[in-house]
Design a protein around this motif. Structure first.
Motif, PDB file in Angstrom:
ATOM      1  N   ARG A  83       5.584  43.458 102.142  1.00  0.00           N
ATOM      2  CA  ARG A  83       6.675  44.388 102.469  1.00  0.00           C
ATOM      3  C   ARG A  83       7.914  43.687 103.014  1.00  0.00           C
ATOM      4  N   THR A  84       7.900  42.369 103.052  1.00  0.00           N
ATOM      5  CA  THR A  84       9.029  41.605 103.579  1.00  0.00           C
ATOM      6  C   THR A  84       9.978  41.249 102.445  1.00  0.00           C
ATOM      7  N   PHE A  85      11.261  41.490 102.676  1.00  0.00           N
ATOM      8  CA  PHE A  85      12.273  41.239 101.657  1.00  0.00           C
ATOM      9  C   PHE A  85      12.994  39.926 101.921  1.00  0.00           C
ATOM     10  N   GLY A  86      13.471  39.332 100.859  1.00  0.00           N
ATOM     11  CA  GLY A  86      14.346  38.177 100.898  1.00  0.00           C
ATOM     12  C   GLY A  86      15.429  38.433  99.862  1.00  0.00           C
ATOM     13  N   TYR A  87      16.323  37.495  99.685  1.00  0.00           N
ATOM     14  CA  TYR A  87      17.367  37.663  98.676  1.00  0.00           C
ATOM     15  C   TYR A  87      17.691  36.329  98.032  1.00  0.00           C
ATOM     16  N   THR A  88      18.264  36.401  96.848  1.00  0.00           N
ATOM     17  CA  THR A  88      18.738  35.228  96.124  1.00  0.00           C
ATOM     18  C   THR A  88      20.191  35.468  95.771  1.00  0.00           C
ATOM     19  N   ASP A  89      21.069  34.579  96.169  1.00  0.00           N
ATOM     20  CA  ASP A  89      22.483  34.690  95.820  1.00  0.00           C
ATOM     21  C   ASP A  89      22.662  34.140  94.408  1.00  0.00           C
ATOM     22  N   LEU A  90      23.007  35.006  93.479  1.00  0.00           N
ATOM     23  CA  LEU A  90      23.161  34.597  92.081  1.00  0.00           C
ATOM     24  C   LEU A  90      24.541  33.999  91.795  1.00  0.00           C
ATOM     25  N   HIS A  91      25.448  34.099  92.745  1.00  0.00           N
ATOM     26  CA  HIS A  91      26.800  33.552  92.629  1.00  0.00           C
ATOM     27  C   HIS A  91      27.576  34.174  91.463  1.00  0.00           C
TER      28      HIS A  91
END
Length: 152
Positions: A83-91
């Motif tokens: 249930r833990t979120f992260g993110y990826t910056d796609l630029h």
């Protein structure tokens, strides 16, 4: 003038209705479950950034900044990990699939611009694209995205 405005409003309402219909599609028609979410930099403060392509850092240890990170998502086997979120910056900016479908259903011409099969120019007065084969005409996803926020 009023007639033109009502046509423009009618077109905009039709597109908004289409977007709403797309959002209300049953999950059986949706290949995956994605909601429209616009995050601002302040919203990312508590989320860990996945910025590493490597899954493992050495041996069988997950990379701390990778897609399976135990630092970002928690230890394997922990209930919070799922249930833990992260993110990826796609630029780059992307269009949500539901919004893309609605835009394309409003004008197929927009899809042709995005896929690069038709050239066009941006008309700042009408806030729309016009087909054009001159040297000043452009095409492609980047060209379309440059004017997405201005598009009527």
């Amino acid at each position: 003038m009023k007639r033109y405005h009502s046509i423009e409003s009618s077109e905009k309402n039709r597109c908004c209705d289409q977007i709403q219909r797309e959002r209300n599609m049953s999950s059986a028609n949706t290949p995956f479950n994605l909601d429209i979410l616009k995050l601002e930099p302040k919203d990312l403060g508590l989320l860990g950034e996945v910025n590493e392509l490597n899954i493992f850092s050495s041996g069988s240890t997950f990379h701390p900044n990778g897609l399976f990170s135990t630092v970002i998502f928690g230890q394997v086997g922990n209930n919070l990990r799922n249930r833990t979120f992260g993110y990826t910056d796609l630029h780059c900016e992307l269009i949500h699939p539901v919004i893309h479908r609605a835009i394309v259903s409003c004008k197929a011409f927009y899809k042709q611009i995005m896929e690069g099969s038709v050239t066009a120019v941006w008309d700042p007065k009408t806030k729309t694209f016009e087909k054009d084969n001159s040297e000043k005409a452009q095409t492609g996803f980047t060209f379309f995205m440059e004017h997405l926020d201005e598009l009527k």
